[in-house]
Design a protein around this motif. Structure first.
Motif, PDB file in Angstrom:
ATOM      1  N   GLN A 282      -2.327  -1.471  -4.665  1.00 18.90           N
ATOM      2  CA  GLN A 282      -3.563  -1.707  -3.913  1.00 18.90           C
ATOM      3  C   GLN A 282      -4.189  -3.032  -4.354  1.00 18.90           C
ATOM      4  O   GLN A 282      -4.808  -3.107  -5.419  1.00 18.90           O
ATOM      5  CB  GLN A 282      -4.550  -0.560  -4.139  1.00 18.90           C
ATOM      6  CG  GLN A 282      -3.989   0.810  -3.801  1.00 18.90           C
ATOM      7  CD  GLN A 282      -3.668   0.937  -2.317  1.00 18.90           C
ATOM      8  OE1 GLN A 282      -4.317   0.352  -1.457  1.00 18.90           O
ATOM      9  NE2 GLN A 282      -2.641   1.739  -2.015  1.00 18.90           N
TER      10      GLN A 282
ATOM     11  N   ARG B   7      -9.019  -5.063   2.593  1.00 22.85           N
ATOM     12  CA  ARG B   7      -7.870  -5.579   1.858  1.00 22.85           C
ATOM     13  C   ARG B   7      -7.533  -7.026   2.243  1.00 22.85           C
ATOM     14  O   ARG B   7      -6.766  -7.690   1.557  1.00 22.85           O
ATOM     15  CB  ARG B   7      -6.639  -4.709   2.138  1.00 22.85           C
ATOM     16  CG  ARG B   7      -6.738  -3.300   1.625  1.00 22.85           C
ATOM     17  CD  ARG B   7      -6.613  -3.246   0.136  1.00 22.85           C
ATOM     18  NE  ARG B   7      -6.564  -1.865  -0.351  1.00 22.85           N
ATOM     19  CZ  ARG B   7      -6.827  -1.523  -1.596  1.00 22.85           C
ATOM     20  NH1 ARG B   7      -7.142  -2.459  -2.470  1.00 22.85           N
ATOM     21  NH2 ARG B   7      -6.777  -0.261  -1.958  1.00 22.85           N
TER      22      ARG B   7
ATOM     23  N   SER C 116       0.835  -1.206   0.000  1.00 25.20           N
ATOM     24  CA  SER C 116       0.000   0.000   0.000  1.00 25.20           C
ATOM     25  C   SER C 116       0.867   1.253   0.000  1.00 25.20           C
ATOM     26  O   SER C 116       0.578   2.238  -0.703  1.00 25.20           O
ATOM     27  CB  SER C 116      -0.925  -0.016   1.216  1.00 25.20           C
ATOM     28  OG  SER C 116      -1.764   1.118   1.224  1.00 25.20           O
TER      29      SER C 116
END
Length: 681
Positions: free
Chosen positions: A509, A543, A504
């Motif tokens: 991402q 995530r 990140s």
């Protein structure tokens, strides 16, 4: 439980012909030897009887009356019955000679045989044993005392000779009939029977002396004899109850240990002698669905079901084999003298087949079934503890695989020395700063329509310092049954979150999927761990995605569902891995807080050549789409599979067609130089 005449006949029919022949020859030999040893003394019998005093007739009457109520010792762990007549007939031998004692004992045997419903051959054999015992006892008595009155040492030696001959001839008969090792048969009840029979024999000299003085006072010994009889009954019952399961009447764990130990000794001796039947098998049976019967119909019905199952098992096994109940719904069978391990499997399959027929209780048919594990001596162990543990491992393999029967396989044993050593190494390495060669590799997950990498799956790799690479499957099999699994999961999740934070920070991402086991989901601890890690490293919960299998759900669905719900509320995604290979898939799709399903690689890799697998893949994609779930296909190895998935509407794919699992630095390099195929290709 009393056996039916049909069951007894079936038991006799299962005795090998060679063993029946040897037993028959032995019975005849004992009878002939007994006749030969007393032939000369019977010539003097008329004179002895003609001049017999009143005391002789009193003793003869008491001997015959005493054996009208013999004390039988139940069960295979006792070798004979206790007959009160022997104290009187031993006294007759001392006072009136061998022939008189044998005649009176013969009358007593006839009475006892009628009382116990013995076959004629058995009554003759018993009399032959008594005759031999009296013959040796009489010879010892005269050898030590001559024509002089016998002293205590001579009388004790004579009684010992009587007991040794009678006891050993009985034990040998049981050995020839049932097989196994002779020594455990001899040693098992020796102490108990020596106490009971020895007490009766040593009363003989007292009775003989009293008869010469005042025969009528012999009647005063009736009360002490009743006390001895009562002691014999108590001893017999205690010895029997110590070896049986009180519910089913089968052997218990203690008896099973003794039987296996005896079998080890006997089969080891046969192996030295080159006997091909030097193996035996220990079969462990665990009933299926028994808990449901207990919970729904009550323990009384459950107990009756166990009795019925025990009866079926007892009818199936061969003569000389042992059926035991270990407790609960677990049974064991010792299958002796196997020509090959296949015989043990054949017996297990017969048991499995017998259990397929419902047990009818009060008109209600109950389906039981069972899983059977087999351990073979000496292949899988040379003592009871090892054989039982390995049979237990095999049983759980059978239950897990759904095959019903399994033979022990070291590769399936989580507690083999090799795996225990590997587990110890894993525990040690998790405590080291460099983790001892443990690393995470990452395999890209690619959106089929755009070719964009939308996620990665974290895959565990272990380069053991001395063993080399350890396969992921073996690593999980070693860790999952132990507490080390939670330590390993904590390290994997932390490594994954740290890597997400690094990516990140560099502008990458992606979503990361991490596999967790059922052990990790049994408590809510993993929720707090993940929440703390996400906050510490500043990683958004979406995530991170956890992958679980359907088999993990089935282990404890209520607790697992509670943990997954908390994770969903935290914002962590949940994926159902290996979809289509577990149980109740549609129910799980409806109830679980899922965001994704993964089509198992076995379907994906075969669908290009198997139309049925292709239909399954398309059905899963349509079903997941209707439920609003993302679909990931794993195991995409070539362009054919990729195009089939593309045409079926699959969203995401992973596999060697795109990339192999890569370490973090190689993954970044791969992303910078790779152009992936998309729908337009």
């Amino acid at each position: 439980m009393a056996a039916t005449p049909q069951a007894l006949q079936a038991h006799r029919n299962r005795v090998p012909a060679e063993r029946r022949r040897n037993f028959g020859v032995y019975v005849i030999a004992i009878t002939v030897a007994a006749a030969a040893i007393t032939l000369r003394d019977f010539a003097q019998l008329p004179s002895v009887l003609e001049h017999a005093p009143v005391g002789f007739w009193v003793l003869a009457g008491l001997a015959v009356a005493g054996d009208a109520l013999p004390v039988t010792l139940p069960g295979r762990w006792n070798t004979s019955a206790i007959y009160p007549s022997i104290c009187f007939t031993f006294a007759i031998m001392i006072d009136s000679g061998l022939a008189a004692a044998v005649v009176v004992q013969g009358l007593a045997v006839a009475v006892a045989s009628l009382r116990l419903r013995h076959a004629l051959w058995r009554a003759v054999f018993n009399l032959g044993q008594y005759t031999l015992a009296f013959g040796f006892a009489y010879a010892v008595l005269h050898l030590l005392s001559g024509d002089a009155p016998a002293g205590l040492p001579a009388l004790a030696a004579s009684a010992a000779a009587w007991f040794a001959v009678k006891y050993l001839t009985t034990a040998t008969a049981i050995w020839l009939r049932d097989g196994g090792s002779l020594l455990p048969i001899i040693m098992g009840p020796l102490a108990n029977e020596a106490l009971s029979t020895g007490a009766l024999l040593m009363l003989g000299p007292v009775i003989a002396a009293q008869t010469e003085v005042a025969p009528e006072l012999v009647l005063a010994l009736i009360l002490p004899l009743l006390a001895v009889r009562r002691l014999s009954i108590i001893t017999a019952e205690q010895n029997h109850l110590a070896n049986i399961d009180t519910l089913t009447g089968l052997a218990n764990r203690k008896a099973l240990i003794g039987e296996v130990s005896a079998a080890v000794a006997g089969h080891a001796q046969r192996a030295v002698q080159g006997d091909p039947r030097s193996r035996f098998g220990l079969l462990l049976l665990d009933l299926d669905r028994f808990k449901h019967v207990n919970d729904s119909l009550g323990h009384e019905v459950g107990d009756r079901l166990l009795i019925a199952v025990g009866d079926r098992l007892d009818r199936l096994v061969r003569s000389g084999d042992l059926v035991a109940r270990l407790g609960g719904d677990e049974f064991a069978v010792v299958a002796k003298r196997l020509d090959s391990p296949d015989q043990a499997r054949e017996l297990a399959e017969q048991i499995e087949q017998a259990l397929t027929a419902p047990v009818v209780l009060d008109g209600l048919p109950l389906d039981v079934g069972g899983s059977i594990g087999i351990a073979i001596y000496p292949d899988h162990g040379t003592n009871f503890a090892t054989l039982l543990r390995h049979a237990d491992v095999a049983m759980y393999t059978a239950k897990h695989d759904g095959d019903g029967v399994a033979v022990y396989d070291p590769d399936a044993d989580q507690n083999s020395p090799q795996r225990l050593s590997l587990l110890a190494d894993l525990r040690t390495m998790l405590g080291q700063p460099d983790r001892g060669g443990l690393r995470l590799f990452y395999q890209p997950q690619v959106e089929i329509t755009t070719g964009e990498v939308v996620g990665v799956e974290a895959l565990l790799r272990w380069q053991h310092p001395t063993r080399g690479p350890v396969s992921p499957d073996e690593l999980i099999r070693v860790a999952e049954p132990s507490s080390v699994m939670r330590l390993l999961t904590r390290w994997v999740v932390e490594e994954a979150v740290i890597q997400l934070a690094k990516w990140s920070a560099s502008g990458m991402q992606v979503r990361m999927a991490v596999n967790v086991s059922v052990r990790d989901l049994h408590t809510g601890a993993i929720v707090e761990q993940i929440e703390e890690l996400l906050q510490r490293y500043g990683v958004p919960p979406y995530r991170l995605q956890l992958e679980i299998t359907e088999s993990a759900l089935m282990a404890d669905p209520h607790r697992v569902l509670a943990t997954l719900t908390r994770l969903q509320l935290l914002g962590v995604g949940i994926a159902l891995d290996d979809f289509g290979t577990g149980y109740s898939s549609l129910q799980h799709l409806r109830r679980l807080p899922l965001s994704e399903v993964k089509i198992d690689r076995s379907f994906v890799m075969a669908m290009a050549d198997d139309p049925d697998d292709l239909v399954i893949v398309r059905s899963i994609i349509e079903l997941a789409g209707a439920l609003g779930l993302r679909v990931v296909a794993e195991g995409v190895e070539d362009e054919r599979a990729w195009r089939l998935l593309q045409s079926a509407g699959c969203e995401v794919a992973q596999g060697w067609f795109y990339a192999r699992p890569l370490p973090p630095d190689e993954l970044a390099d791969w992303l910078s130089r790779t152009t992936l195929p998309a729908r337009s290709a």
